[in-house]
Motif scaffolding. Structure first.
Motif: not given
Length: 264
Positions: A94-97, A117-119, A154-155, A210-213
């Motif tokens: 998952v990538v957030l922009d 997966a870009v959100h 959920a992200l 929002w970031l995972r470890p």
């Protein structure tokens, strides 16, 4: 292509102050379907409208990105951020922009790393509509909202990378920017407040949720701003690093979410 011939076209563009007149002439000629359409495009360019708005796209990181008036035009140096991000993600991530503008960063990263997966998110509906069109071919999405406000909850804790090409020009320096940007791009896409880091502070504040470890926030700044930006990231609980590409004069600050044993 009907007349005008390339030579007069190049001369007109050069007289209007276009530094890369030959290259621009070729782009304009290739974008027009008739002599009258070419004249219309050239007239807009000569009047000072950015080439990218005139033709409706910008070449970025090896591909085209659609742009339109009112949407920030991605700079070539920002491809450095995409290159750095590409080394941190794999298919399925998952990538957030955030502050996505045209969605250029998410699109370029998805082209480099298929299957992510870009959100994307931006406060401007015009920019989000543009980003949605650009991201559709790679399966990405874009929503209207202030930073992370409209992203699916959920992200949270799932993002491998957050890309944030936030405005970072100090307010006092906006008047010194080239007329193309100053007169045509919305001020909010370039003005970063008194020291240029106002929005970056906000992004760093929301990124940890929002970031995972091991996930990273990446943002472009000027070279002189990098130490302050790194301090901002550290204050948000991220492990900062500064990256600089001398050839492109591009500086990126990244901040990694520490392992789960430490609080991000």
């Amino acid at each position: 292509m009907p007349s005008p011939t390339p030579e007069p076209l190049v001369a007109r563009l050069r007289a209007a102050g276009c530094v890369f007149a030959e290259e621009e002439a070729a782009v304009l000629a290739a974008s027009a379907g008739s002599a009258s359409e070419l004249e219309e495009l050239v007239a807009r360019r000569v009047a000072g409208e950015p080439l990218e708005y005139v033709v409706g796209w910008v070449a970025f990181d090896g591909g085209r990105v659609g742009v339109e008036p009112g949407v920030f035009v991605p700079r070539q140096r920002t491809a450095y951020l995409v290159e750095l991000a590409a080394g941190t993600v794999t298919a399925g991530d998952v990538v957030l922009d955030l502050c996505c503008g045209s969605g250029a960063l998410g699109l370029a990263l998805a082209r480099r790393v298929p299957g992510i997966a870009v959100h994307a998110s931006d406060v401007d509906p015009v920019a989000v509509a543009c980003a949605a069109r650009n991201l559709a071919p790679v399966g990405g999405s874009a929503v209207v909202g202030d930073l992370d406000a409209a992203l699916p909850s959920a992200l949270r804790g799932q993002a491998a990378a957050i890309l944030a090409n936030v405005p970072y020009v100090p307010s006092r320096a906006v008047a010194l920017m080239p007329p193309e940007s100053r007169e045509h791009e919305p001020r909010g896409t370039v003005d970063g407040g008194p020291d240029g880091l106002d929005l970056l502070r906000r992004v760093a504040g929301v990124a940890p949720r929002w970031l995972r470890p091991g996930g990273a926030l990446l943002s472009e700044v000027s070279e002189t701003q990098a130490p302050a930006a790194a301090t901002v990231f550290a204050a948000a609980g991220l492990d900062p690093s500064v990256h600089h590409d001398e050839e492109r004069d591009a500086t990126v600050v990244s901040g990694v979410c520490p392992p789960a044993r430490r609080r991000c």
